[in-house]
Write an enzyme that holds these catalytic residues in place. Structure first.
Site, PDB file in Angstrom:
ATOM      1  N   GLU A   1       0.825  -1.212   0.000  1.00 18.20           N
ATOM      2  CA  GLU A   1       0.000   0.000   0.000  1.00 18.20           C
ATOM      3  C   GLU A   1       0.860   1.263   0.000  1.00 18.20           C
ATOM      4  OE1 GLU A   1      -3.357   0.272  -0.389  1.00 18.20           O
ATOM      5  OE2 GLU A   1      -3.119  -1.855  -0.860  1.00 18.20           O
TER       6      GLU A   1
ATOM      7  N   TRP B   1       1.466   1.649  -3.494  1.00 17.42           N
ATOM      8  CA  TRP B   1       0.319   2.225  -4.217  1.00 17.42           C
ATOM      9  C   TRP B   1       0.338   3.748  -4.117  1.00 17.42           C
ATOM     10  CZ3 TRP B   1      -2.954   0.532  -7.738  1.00 17.42           C
ATOM     11  CH2 TRP B   1      -4.159   1.196  -7.962  1.00 17.42           C
TER      12      TRP B   1
ATOM     13  N   TRP C   1     -22.813  10.623 -18.858  1.00 20.10           N
ATOM     14  CA  TRP C   1     -23.184  10.668 -17.447  1.00 20.10           C
ATOM     15  C   TRP C   1     -24.665  11.027 -17.310  1.00 20.10           C
ATOM     16  CZ3 TRP C   1     -19.634   8.459 -14.651  1.00 20.10           C
ATOM     17  CH2 TRP C   1     -18.284   8.618 -14.956  1.00 20.10           C
TER      18      TRP C   1
ATOM     19  N   ASN D   1     -11.047   2.379   3.648  1.00 21.73           N
ATOM     20  CA  ASN D   1     -10.702   2.247   2.239  1.00 21.73           C
ATOM     21  C   ASN D   1     -11.648   1.324   1.476  1.00 21.73           C
ATOM     22  OD1 ASN D   1      -8.778   2.871   0.040  1.00 21.73           O
ATOM     23  ND2 ASN D   1      -8.464   0.655   0.081  1.00 21.73           N
TER      24      ASN D   1
ATOM     25  N   TRP E   1     -16.927  11.046 -11.992  1.00 23.89           N
ATOM     26  CA  TRP E   1     -15.965  10.778 -10.926  1.00 23.89           C
ATOM     27  C   TRP E   1     -15.346  12.066 -10.408  1.00 23.89           C
ATOM     28  CZ3 TRP E   1     -10.948  12.374 -11.645  1.00 23.89           C
ATOM     29  CH2 TRP E   1     -10.515  12.587 -12.965  1.00 23.89           C
TER      30      TRP E   1
ATOM     31  N   TRP F   1     -10.125   7.579  -7.648  1.00 17.68           N
ATOM     32  CA  TRP F   1     -11.391   7.816  -8.334  1.00 17.68           C
ATOM     33  C   TRP F   1     -11.363   7.303  -9.773  1.00 17.68           C
ATOM     34  CZ3 TRP F   1     -16.168   8.728  -6.880  1.00 17.68           C
ATOM     35  CH2 TRP F   1     -16.373   9.123  -5.553  1.00 17.68           C
TER      36      TRP F   1
END
Length: 481
Positions: free
Chosen positions: A276, A279, A307, A344, A362, A385
Site C-alpha cells: 500500500e 500504491w 453521465w 478504504n 468521478w 477515483w
C-alpha cells in the site's frame, strides 16, 4: 558574517528524515524555518476545509518541536515568492532549501520560484522527502512511465534495500531574533462554526502522533492487516494516510520501522501493508507523468461516457449527505463527514455507487473527497477515483460494479459499521441491516423504522442502475473501435 539559511516547509512538517532540513544545517549559523500560507497558488486544488483543520494542528505541533531544539517556526501569509524574498532581505539569507512537491500546479509554481531566486543570486536546492523514489527514477525498459501497478511495484521492490532515512537533529541553530511570525490563528484554518468535533475526537495531528501510531501498528496489528483492512467496523488499517500527506512521517521511516520489526518488507505478514505504501508511490508517479489526470481520464475513450443528466443534482446531494437509502454507502459518507476519513474498502464502494449506479462524474466525487478528507492527497485521490470509474491506470474493469449489499454482507456481517453510522437502523436484525427496504413491515414497525420517513428508500434500483451503467459503458467501448 553569520551564514543564514531558509528552510521552506510545505507538506514536510517533521524533523525526522527531512532532507531539506539536513542540507540546510550544513555550514549554517542561523536557521529560518518558514511556512508561507499561499493557498491561492495551489488553485484549482486549494486545500479543503478538513485539510485546513489538520494543517493548523500540524503547524502548531511542528512549532513546539522546533522550540524544544532552540528554534521556532516563522509563519507568513501571501505570495510565496514575495514572502521568501522579504525574508531574504530581512535576514540576509544566502541559501534556501525545500522538499519537492509533485502535483502539477505546485511543480510549476516551485519551478518559477527556484528560477527567480537563483536569478536573485541565492543558492536554491530542492530534495525528496515524501517518496521512496523520485517519479523519474522508476521507468520501463523503454524508459516510459509505468501504467500498471504490479510491474511498477516489482521494479520498486527490488530497490527497497537502498532506502535509508535521515535522523532527526539533536539541536538547531537559532533563528535571527528580529524575525516576527504571524500568529497561527491569523491564518484562519480552524472553522468559525464548530463542525470539527468529530475530527478532534478522532485525530491528533503532528509528528509525535504519527511516529507513535506507526510504532503501535507495526508492533503487532500489522500481522492481521491482510484481512482486517477490509473490515470497516474494525481498526484494521494503519490510519497513517493524513500523517503521510502532511509529511509528519515519511515512507522511508515507515519502511525502516518495518525492517527493524519484521525483517524483509516484501514477505508476510507485512507485504500487504508495504504494498500500500507502493500504491501511494504509484499515485505520485502517475500524477507526475500524467498531470492532466487530476481532471481528465487517463484513458481518453472515457471522455465519451454519457453521465446522468436527469436528477443529477439531487442524486449527488443525497450521496454527499449519506441519504441514498443504501446503508453501507450512507454509513461511509457519514463517517467521512464526521471524522474526515473513510475506511478504504468503503471508499471503493461509495465511489462505485456514485460513478456506476448513479452514473455521476468521478470528478464530482473527487471534489467532495478533496474538501472533506483529512488525508486529501491530489495524487491518491485522482488515482483512486479513476480506478473506481474504470478510466485510469491499472483501473478496475468497467464492468466491475460493487454491489453494496453484498459488500456489506461480506465485510460487515454483523452490521456493526452500519449500526454505528446509521443508528436509525440499529434495531434491525443482521439479515436486513444492509437492505432494510426488504424487511417485513411488522419487523420494521417493531424496530421503529418507516422507510421513507426514518430512513430513505433507495434512490436507485441497484439491479436496474447496474444494467444502465453497463449500457453506458458500451459507448466507451464503441469509441475505442
Amino acid at each position: 558574517m553569520p551564514s543564514t539559511v531558509i528552510l521552506w516547509l510545505r507538506r514536510d512538517l517533521r524533523l525526522d528524515d527531512n532532507p531539506a532540513l539536513q542540507a540546510a544545517l550544513v555550514d549554517c549559523d542561523r536557521l529560518v524555518p518558514v511556512y508561507v500560507h499561499d493557498p491561492d497558488s495551489e488553485a484549482p486544488w486549494t486545500p479543503g476545509a478538513a485539510s485546513q483543520w489538520w494543517l493548523h494542528g500540524s503547524l502548531a505541533s511542528l512549532d513546539g518541536a522546533l522550540r524544544i531544539l532552540g528554534n521556532r517556526l516563522l509563519i507568513a501569509r501571501g505570495d510565496s515568492l514575495a514572502e521568501l524574498r522579504r525574508i531574504v532581505a530581512t535576514t540576509g539569507a544566502t541559501r534556501i532549501h525545500w522538499n519537492r512537491l509533485y502535483d502539477p500546479t505546485t511543480r510549476e509554481r516551485d519551478g518559477r520560484i527556484k528560477q527567480a531566486l537563483r536569478a536573485d543570486g541565492l543558492r536554491v536546492d530542492s530534495h525528496n522527502a515524501s517518496l521512496l523514489f523520485e517519479p523519474w527514477e522508476i521507468a520501463t525498459g523503454n524508459g516510459e512511465p509505468y501504467r500498471v501497478f504490479t510491474a511498477f511495484w516489482r521494479r520498486c521492490a527490488a530497490r527497497l534495500s537502498d532506502v535509508t532515512p535521515l535522523p532527526a537533529p539533536a539541536a538547531l541553530p537559532p533563528p535571527p531574533e528580529s524575525l516576527v511570525s504571524l500568529p497561527l490563528e491569523r491564518l484562519g484554518l480552524q472553522p468559525s462554526i464548530p463542525w470539527d468535533a468529530g475530527l478532534r475526537e478522532t485525530w491528533t495531528p503532528g509528528e509525535t502522533s504519527a511516529l507513535e501510531l506507526a510504532r503501535t501498528f507495526l508492533q503487532d496489528r500489522v500481522r492481521g492487516y491482510a484481512t482486517e483492512r477490509d473490515l470497516p467496523a474494525q481498526t484494521g488499517t494503519s490510519e497513517l494516510s493524513p500523517h503521510l500527506h502532511f509529511g509528519e512521517i515519511g515512507p522511508r521511516r515507515i519502511l525502516t520501522m518495518v525492517k527493524e520489526r519484521w525483517g524483509d518488507p516484501t514477505a508476510d505478514p507485512v507485504e500487504p501493508f508495504v504494498r500500500e505504501i507502493g500504491w501511494r508511490e504509484f499515485a505520485h508517479h502517475l500524477i507526475y507523468h500524467y498531470p492532466h489526470t487530476t481532471d481528465e481520464p487517463l484513458d481518453p475513450r472515457f471522455a465519451a461516457l454519457p453521465w446522468r443528466e436527469e436528477d443529477a443534482e439531487r442524486m449527488l446531494l443525497a450521496w454527499q449527505r449519506g441519504e441514498t437509502g443504501i446503508p453501507l454507502v450512507d454509513a461511509g459518507m457519514r463517517q467521512l463527514w464526521h471524522t474526515g476519513w473513510m475506511h478504504n474498502r468503503v471508499r471503493m464502494v461509495v465511489a462505485s455507487f456514485l460513478t456506476k449506479n448513479l452514473r455521476l462524474p468521478w470528478q464530482a466525487g473527487a471534489r467532495w473527497f478533496w474538501d472533506t478528507l483529512v488525508d486529501a492527497d491530489l495524487a491518491a485521490n485522482s488515482l483512486g477515483w479513476q480506478w473506481s470509474a474504470g478510466c485510469g491506470a491499472d483501473a478496475a474493469p468497467y464492468f466491475r460494479i460493487f454491489n453494496p449489499i453484498l459488500q456489506g454482507e461480506r465485510f460487515d456481517k454483523s452490521g456493526a459499521y452500519v449500526r454505528r453510522w446509521c443508528p436509525e437502523l440499529a434495531r434491525l436484525p443482521d439479515r436486513y441491516i444492509h437492505q432494510p427496504w426488504t424487511a417485513p413491515t411488522a419487523l420494521l414497525d417493531h424496530a421503529g423504522i418507516r422507510i421513507g420517513r426514518d430512513y430513505p428508500a433507495p434512490i436507485v434500483d441497484l439491479k436496474a442502475s447496474r444494467e444502465a451503467a453497463l449500457a453506458a459503458y458500451e459507448v466507451v467501448k464503441s469509441a475505442g473501435r
